[in-house]
Design a protein around this motif. Structure first.
Motif, PDB file in Angstrom:
ATOM      1  N   MET A   1       0.316  32.998  -3.133  1.00  0.00           N
ATOM      2  CA  MET A   1       1.290  32.246  -3.898  1.00  0.00           C
ATOM      3  C   MET A   1       2.608  32.274  -3.129  1.00  0.00           C
TER       4      MET A   1
ATOM      5  N   ASP B   1       6.780  31.639  -2.681  1.00  0.00           N
ATOM      6  CA  ASP B   1       7.996  31.825  -3.492  1.00  0.00           C
ATOM      7  C   ASP B   1       8.350  30.540  -4.229  1.00  0.00           C
TER       8      ASP B   1
ATOM      9  N   ASN C   1       6.193  28.254  -5.378  1.00  0.00           N
ATOM     10  CA  ASN C   1       5.312  28.165  -6.545  1.00  0.00           C
ATOM     11  C   ASN C   1       5.778  29.108  -7.652  1.00  0.00           C
ATOM     12  N   ASP C   2       6.142  30.327  -7.275  1.00  0.00           N
ATOM     13  CA  ASP C   2       6.638  31.288  -8.267  1.00  0.00           C
ATOM     14  C   ASP C   2       7.882  30.744  -8.960  1.00  0.00           C
TER      15      ASP C   2
ATOM     16  N   ARG D   1       6.874  27.920 -11.350  1.00  0.00           N
ATOM     17  CA  ARG D   1       6.201  28.441 -12.530  1.00  0.00           C
ATOM     18  C   ARG D   1       7.158  29.210 -13.440  1.00  0.00           C
ATOM     19  N   ALA D   2       8.073  29.962 -12.862  1.00  0.00           N
ATOM     20  CA  ALA D   2       9.088  30.652 -13.669  1.00  0.00           C
ATOM     21  C   ALA D   2       9.923  29.625 -14.426  1.00  0.00           C
TER      22      ALA D   2
ATOM     23  N   LEU E   1       5.289  37.354 -12.395  1.00  0.00           N
ATOM     24  CA  LEU E   1       4.300  36.378 -11.949  1.00  0.00           C
ATOM     25  C   LEU E   1       3.382  37.007 -10.924  1.00  0.00           C
ATOM     26  N   ALA E   2       2.088  36.754 -11.069  1.00  0.00           N
ATOM     27  CA  ALA E   2       1.102  37.212 -10.089  1.00  0.00           C
ATOM     28  C   ALA E   2      -0.053  36.230 -10.112  1.00  0.00           C
TER      29      ALA E   2
ATOM     30  N   ALA F   1       1.438  34.612 -15.671  1.00  0.00           N
ATOM     31  CA  ALA F   1       2.790  35.104 -15.937  1.00  0.00           C
ATOM     32  C   ALA F   1       2.706  36.042 -17.133  1.00  0.00           C
TER      33      ALA F   1
END
Length: 115
Positions: A1, A3, A5-6, A9-10, A72-73, A77
């Motif tokens: 994943m 940064d 994408n994170d 998504r956040a 997130l992983a 989430a």
């Protein structure tokens, strides 16, 4: 994943809670997969329609929701939030949100205590 994408998504997770406070089902509907499911101690893998019927009262029940933790992983989430009711009462819950691509495929709520 990545940064990127994170971060995306956040942003989706934060937008979900903001839309809930504003009663904006239209915004959230676009975030969910067609086969989205919602689970809680009161709901067992209900579909999108049941989710909006049961979990989105009018008017919205909370004055605000404060995200206290967002992790997130991979495609998941985990969120701990404090929900503040219009009468000033508050509680904390934890939710896991599973992504498929950029959309939410599932949400599971774990009820907390009054806060």
């Amino acid at each position: 994943m990545t940064d990127e994408n994170d971060a995306r998504r956040a942003g989706t997770v934060r937008a979900l809670y903001a839309a809930y406070i504003d009663g904006r089902k239209d915004i959230v509907a676009a975030m969910l997969t067609e086969d989205f499911t919602f689970s809680s101690p009161r709901d067992d893998h209900i579909d999108r329609d049941a989710y909006f019927d049961r979990c989105w009262p009018t008017p919205p029940p909370f004055e605000r929701m404060e995200i206290e933790y967002l992790g997130l992983a991979d495609d998941e989430a985990v969120v701990r939030y404090r929900a503040i009711r219009h009468d000033g009462g508050a509680f904390r819950n934890i939710e896991t949100l599973r992504f498929r691509g950029d959309r939410l495929a599932a949400v599971e709520v774990y009820f907390g205590r009054e806060a």
